[in-house]
Design a protein around this motif. Structure first.
Motif, PDB file in Angstrom:
ATOM      1  N   TRP A 218       0.759  -1.115   0.034  1.00  0.00           N
ATOM      2  CA  TRP A 218      -0.087  -0.003  -0.161  1.00  0.00           C
ATOM      3  C   TRP A 218       0.855   1.288   0.025  1.00  0.00           C
ATOM      4  CZ3 TRP A 218      -3.123  -1.815   4.852  1.00  0.00           C
ATOM      5  CH2 TRP A 218      -3.924  -2.829   4.391  1.00  0.00           C
ATOM      6  N   GLU A 219       0.286   2.495  -0.478  1.00  0.00           N
ATOM      7  CA  GLU A 219       0.859   3.696  -0.373  1.00  0.00           C
ATOM      8  C   GLU A 219       0.747   4.242   1.041  1.00  0.00           C
ATOM      9  OE1 GLU A 219      -0.775   6.798  -2.828  1.00  0.00           O
ATOM     10  OE2 GLU A 219      -2.868   5.808  -2.569  1.00  0.00           O
ATOM     11  N   GLU A 220       1.680   5.258   1.399  1.00  0.00           N
ATOM     12  CA  GLU A 220       1.672   5.754   2.656  1.00  0.00           C
ATOM     13  C   GLU A 220       0.387   6.188   3.258  1.00  0.00           C
ATOM     14  OE1 GLU A 220       3.114   8.107   6.088  1.00  0.00           O
ATOM     15  OE2 GLU A 220       2.312   9.491   4.287  1.00  0.00           O
ATOM     16  N   PRO A 221      -0.387   6.985   2.756  1.00  0.00           N
ATOM     17  CA  PRO A 221      -1.688   7.185   3.667  1.00  0.00           C
ATOM     18  C   PRO A 221      -2.638   6.041   3.881  1.00  0.00           C
ATOM     19  CG  PRO A 221      -1.882   8.042   1.313  1.00  0.00           C
ATOM     20  CD  PRO A 221      -0.518   7.665   1.459  1.00  0.00           C
ATOM     21  N   MET A 222      -2.473   5.183   3.146  1.00  0.00           N
ATOM     22  CA  MET A 222      -3.101   3.909   3.413  1.00  0.00           C
ATOM     23  C   MET A 222      -2.762   3.169   4.565  1.00  0.00           C
ATOM     24  SD  MET A 222      -6.012   1.972   2.548  1.00  0.00           S
ATOM     25  CE  MET A 222      -6.466   0.350   2.942  1.00  0.00           C
ATOM     26  N   GLN A 223      -1.316   3.096   4.390  1.00  0.00           N
ATOM     27  CA  GLN A 223      -0.926   2.464   5.575  1.00  0.00           C
ATOM     28  C   GLN A 223      -0.997   3.274   7.091  1.00  0.00           C
ATOM     29  OE1 GLN A 223       1.671   0.016   5.643  1.00  0.00           O
ATOM     30  NE2 GLN A 223       2.325  -0.222   3.357  1.00  0.00           N
ATOM     31  N   ARG A 224      -1.074   4.418   6.848  1.00  0.00           N
ATOM     32  CA  ARG A 224      -1.065   5.387   8.077  1.00  0.00           C
ATOM     33  C   ARG A 224      -2.718   5.154   8.496  1.00  0.00           C
ATOM     34  NH1 ARG A 224      -1.543  10.446   9.589  1.00  0.00           N
ATOM     35  NH2 ARG A 224      -2.062  11.295   7.275  1.00  0.00           N
ATOM     36  N   TYR A 225      -3.660   5.285   7.753  1.00  0.00           N
ATOM     37  CA  TYR A 225      -5.063   4.907   8.060  1.00  0.00           C
ATOM     38  C   TYR A 225      -5.219   3.816   8.565  1.00  0.00           C
ATOM     39  CZ  TYR A 225     -10.041   4.103   7.703  1.00  0.00           C
ATOM     40  OH  TYR A 225     -11.253   3.749   7.777  1.00  0.00           O
ATOM     41  N   VAL A 226      -4.850   2.677   8.131  1.00  0.00           N
ATOM     42  CA  VAL A 226      -5.006   1.177   8.647  1.00  0.00           C
ATOM     43  C   VAL A 226      -4.062   1.132  10.106  1.00  0.00           C
ATOM     44  CG1 VAL A 226      -4.877  -1.122   8.370  1.00  0.00           C
ATOM     45  CG2 VAL A 226      -5.998   0.193   6.489  1.00  0.00           C
ATOM     46  N   GLY A 227      -3.197   1.673   9.760  1.00  0.00           N
ATOM     47  CA  GLY A 227      -2.103   1.551  11.330  1.00  0.00           C
ATOM     48  C   GLY A 227      -2.991   2.152  12.400  1.00  0.00           C
ATOM     49  N   ASP A 228      -3.781   3.232  12.095  1.00  0.00           N
ATOM     50  CA  ASP A 228      -4.473   4.032  13.258  1.00  0.00           C
ATOM     51  C   ASP A 228      -5.684   3.224  13.462  1.00  0.00           C
ATOM     52  OD1 ASP A 228      -2.499   6.090  13.341  1.00  0.00           O
ATOM     53  OD2 ASP A 228      -3.656   7.647  12.127  1.00  0.00           O
ATOM     54  N   LEU A 229      -6.238   2.367  12.657  1.00  0.00           N
ATOM     55  CA  LEU A 229      -7.445   1.592  13.024  1.00  0.00           C
ATOM     56  C   LEU A 229      -6.792   0.464  13.968  1.00  0.00           C
ATOM     57  CD1 LEU A 229      -9.419   1.134   9.844  1.00  0.00           C
ATOM     58  CD2 LEU A 229      -9.620   3.008  11.306  1.00  0.00           C
ATOM     59  N   LEU A 230      -5.795  -0.008  13.641  1.00  0.00           N
ATOM     60  CA  LEU A 230      -5.232  -1.129  14.231  1.00  0.00           C
ATOM     61  C   LEU A 230      -4.640  -0.732  15.741  1.00  0.00           C
ATOM     62  CD1 LEU A 230      -3.087  -3.144  11.435  1.00  0.00           C
ATOM     63  CD2 LEU A 230      -5.448  -3.698  12.545  1.00  0.00           C
ATOM     64  N   ALA A 231      -4.191   0.675  15.747  1.00  0.00           N
ATOM     65  CA  ALA A 231      -3.765   1.012  17.054  1.00  0.00           C
ATOM     66  C   ALA A 231      -4.917   1.134  18.329  1.00  0.00           C
ATOM     67  CB  ALA A 231      -3.278   2.342  17.053  1.00  0.00           C
ATOM     68  N   GLY A 232      -6.347   0.936  17.567  1.00  0.00           N
ATOM     69  CA  GLY A 232      -7.150   0.801  18.641  1.00  0.00           C
ATOM     70  C   GLY A 232      -7.758   1.798  19.572  1.00  0.00           C
ATOM     71  N   LYS A 233      -8.336   1.787  20.679  1.00  0.00           N
ATOM     72  CA  LYS A 233      -8.200   2.707  21.882  1.00  0.00           C
ATOM     73  C   LYS A 233      -7.352   3.715  22.298  1.00  0.00           C
ATOM     74  CE  LYS A 233     -11.675   0.994  24.843  1.00  0.00           C
ATOM     75  NZ  LYS A 233     -11.812  -0.243  25.348  1.00  0.00           N
ATOM     76  N   GLU A 234      -6.147   3.047  21.991  1.00  0.00           N
ATOM     77  CA  GLU A 234      -4.729   3.751  22.567  1.00  0.00           C
ATOM     78  C   GLU A 234      -4.383   4.769  21.266  1.00  0.00           C
ATOM     79  OE1 GLU A 234      -5.117   0.381  22.682  1.00  0.00           O
ATOM     80  OE2 GLU A 234      -5.797   0.567  24.951  1.00  0.00           O
ATOM     81  N   GLY A 235      -4.970   4.565  20.335  1.00  0.00           N
ATOM     82  CA  GLY A 235      -4.405   5.342  19.042  1.00  0.00           C
ATOM     83  C   GLY A 235      -5.126   6.618  18.786  1.00  0.00           C
ATOM     84  N   PRO A 236      -4.950   7.191  17.608  1.00  0.00           N
ATOM     85  CA  PRO A 236      -5.538   8.431  17.330  1.00  0.00           C
ATOM     86  C   PRO A 236      -7.160   8.377  17.028  1.00  0.00           C
ATOM     87  CG  PRO A 236      -4.042   7.848  15.644  1.00  0.00           C
ATOM     88  CD  PRO A 236      -3.795   6.906  16.810  1.00  0.00           C
ATOM     89  N   ARG A 237      -7.434   7.294  16.740  1.00  0.00           N
ATOM     90  CA  ARG A 237      -8.891   7.065  16.505  1.00  0.00           C
ATOM     91  C   ARG A 237      -9.737   6.877  17.788  1.00  0.00           C
ATOM     92  NH1 ARG A 237     -10.345   6.402  11.277  1.00  0.00           N
ATOM     93  NH2 ARG A 237     -12.289   7.318  12.191  1.00  0.00           N
ATOM     94  N   GLY A 238      -9.085   6.262  18.799  1.00  0.00           N
ATOM     95  CA  GLY A 238      -9.574   6.306  20.120  1.00  0.00           C
ATOM     96  C   GLY A 238     -10.703   5.114  20.297  1.00  0.00           C
ATOM     97  N   LYS A 239     -10.661   4.214  19.331  1.00  0.00           N
ATOM     98  CA  LYS A 239     -11.518   3.211  19.408  1.00  0.00           C
ATOM     99  C   LYS A 239     -11.026   1.801  18.876  1.00  0.00           C
ATOM    100  CE  LYS A 239     -14.621   4.682  15.854  1.00  0.00           C
ATOM    101  NZ  LYS A 239     -15.878   5.082  15.133  1.00  0.00           N
TER     102      LYS A 239
END
Ligand code: AFP
Length: 342
Positions: A218-239
């Protein structure tokens, strides 16, 4: 609905025709013919090995993909059903190189029908849901023998779109541009019955659908987006997010229509020449129309899918669709990345 018993697809279409200007007798016939073809495909899918329909057909399609017997059979069922009614100017299928003309012995109508006859065909042999996706356009005025360029209209020009999903029950999901409606096949009656009118996708979600095995491409923004989903509650998406991937677009999209979610098939570097995996005219446009009519969003990660100007009948595009707020978020990651690099 006027009574608590579900009404048939035929009655729904007749009532829509009476109540609104957006449907006429030819379009009604077209939808009924496609629905009948989907019932025939559902019967073939249901027979499985007993019907001798599993396995490869020994041929390839225009995309260079090995065709399954059911790909070929479903294509034939749709072509045959739509040849003689007088409602179509022509058909185009994901399985055929060129548009298919209506035989000269039959009258011609004003609509163009495009379809993916059996979506998710890698799932046929393992008894997982597959489906049929279709899109309806008007044939341009004065065109009696439509060629590829006449089909290459933006998704906003669609007059109808739908899909059938051949799962534990057979469903037909339909939009005529006034909401998205779900019909369930009553196998005893042999009729599709309206079971959900005006379906609305929840605007927010905690569920995403993507083929994670492509992550490293994947390209960088896609990596970052899914990375933030996987980071869960502790990540920037907060869930915390959950993940599901059936690998039949119809099944993944149907789950998202029913309970929310985001479906992602981004561009990747695995085959950089390909702008995506999914086909604009047979998959992305009809699904985008259905999803938007249910209050969701559909983009390429950057642009609204329905506003793309098609350049080829078998064009591929990246697809991000589903719950409004989640698709907006994924699109924002891409746009911000582009803006920062500009
Ligand atoms: P097939 O119909 O060729 O099996 O492709 C299905 C599909 O176009 C779509 O329905 C799925 O979402 C996607 O491909 C699955 O792709 P992966 O094979 O990368 O999981």
């Amino acid at each position: 609905m006027s009574s608590s018993r579900p009404i048939s697809l035929m009655r729904f279409l007749i009532e829509e025709q009476r109540a609104h200007q957006h449907i006429n007798a030819d379009l009604r016939l077209l939808i009924e013919v496609v629905a009948r073809a989907c019932k025939t495909i559902a019967i073939a899918v249901g027979k499985g090995d007993l019907g001798g329909v599993l396995g490869e057909a020994g041929s390839g399609n225009v995309q260079g993909e090995a065709q399954q017997k059911l790909d070929v059979l479903s294509n034939e069922i749709l072509l045959e059903a739509n040849a003689w009614g007088g409602h179509l100017a022509g058909c185009a299928s994901e399985e055929m190189d060129d548009p298919h003309p209506i035989p000269d012995v039959y009258p011609k109508g004003n609509y163009l029908l495009l379809f993916d006859p059996l979506d998710g065909s890698s799932n046929i042999d393992v008894n997982i849901s597959v489906g049929t996706i279709f899109s309806v356009l008007r044939c341009p005025d004065g065109v009696t023998e439509p060629r590829a360029e006449h089909y290459c209209q933006p998704g906003t020009a669609q007059v109808a779109a739908g899909y059938a999903v051949y799962g534990p029950s057979t469903l037909l999901v339909l939009t005529l541009g006034h909401g998205t409606h779900v019909f369930t096949l009553d196998r005893e009656l042999g009729s599709f019955m309206l079971t959900r009118r005006d379906l609305q996708i929840p605007a927010q979600t905690r569920e995403f659908a993507v083929n994670m095995s492509n992550q490293r491409h994947w390209e960088e923004p896609m990596q970052r987006y899914v990375g933030d989903l996987l980071a869960g509650k502790e990540g920037p998406r907060g869930k915390d997010y959950n993940m599901r991937w059936v690998a039949s677009m119809v099944a993944d999209v149907h789950r998202i229509l029913t309970r929310g979610g985001i479906f992602l098939y981004p561009w990747d570097r695995k085959d950089p020449g390909k702008p995506g995996k999914l086909r604009l005219m047979y998959e992305a446009n009809p699904m985008a129309f259905i999803v938007e009519q249910a209050g969701g969003r559909a983009t390429t990660g950057r642009e609204r899918i329905l506003e793309l100007a098609p350049t080829a009948l078998h064009q591929r595009v990246p697809v991000f669709l589903g719950s409004r707020d989640e698709v907006d978020a994924a699109t924002r990651y891409h746009r911000e990345h582009d803006a920062a690099g500009a």
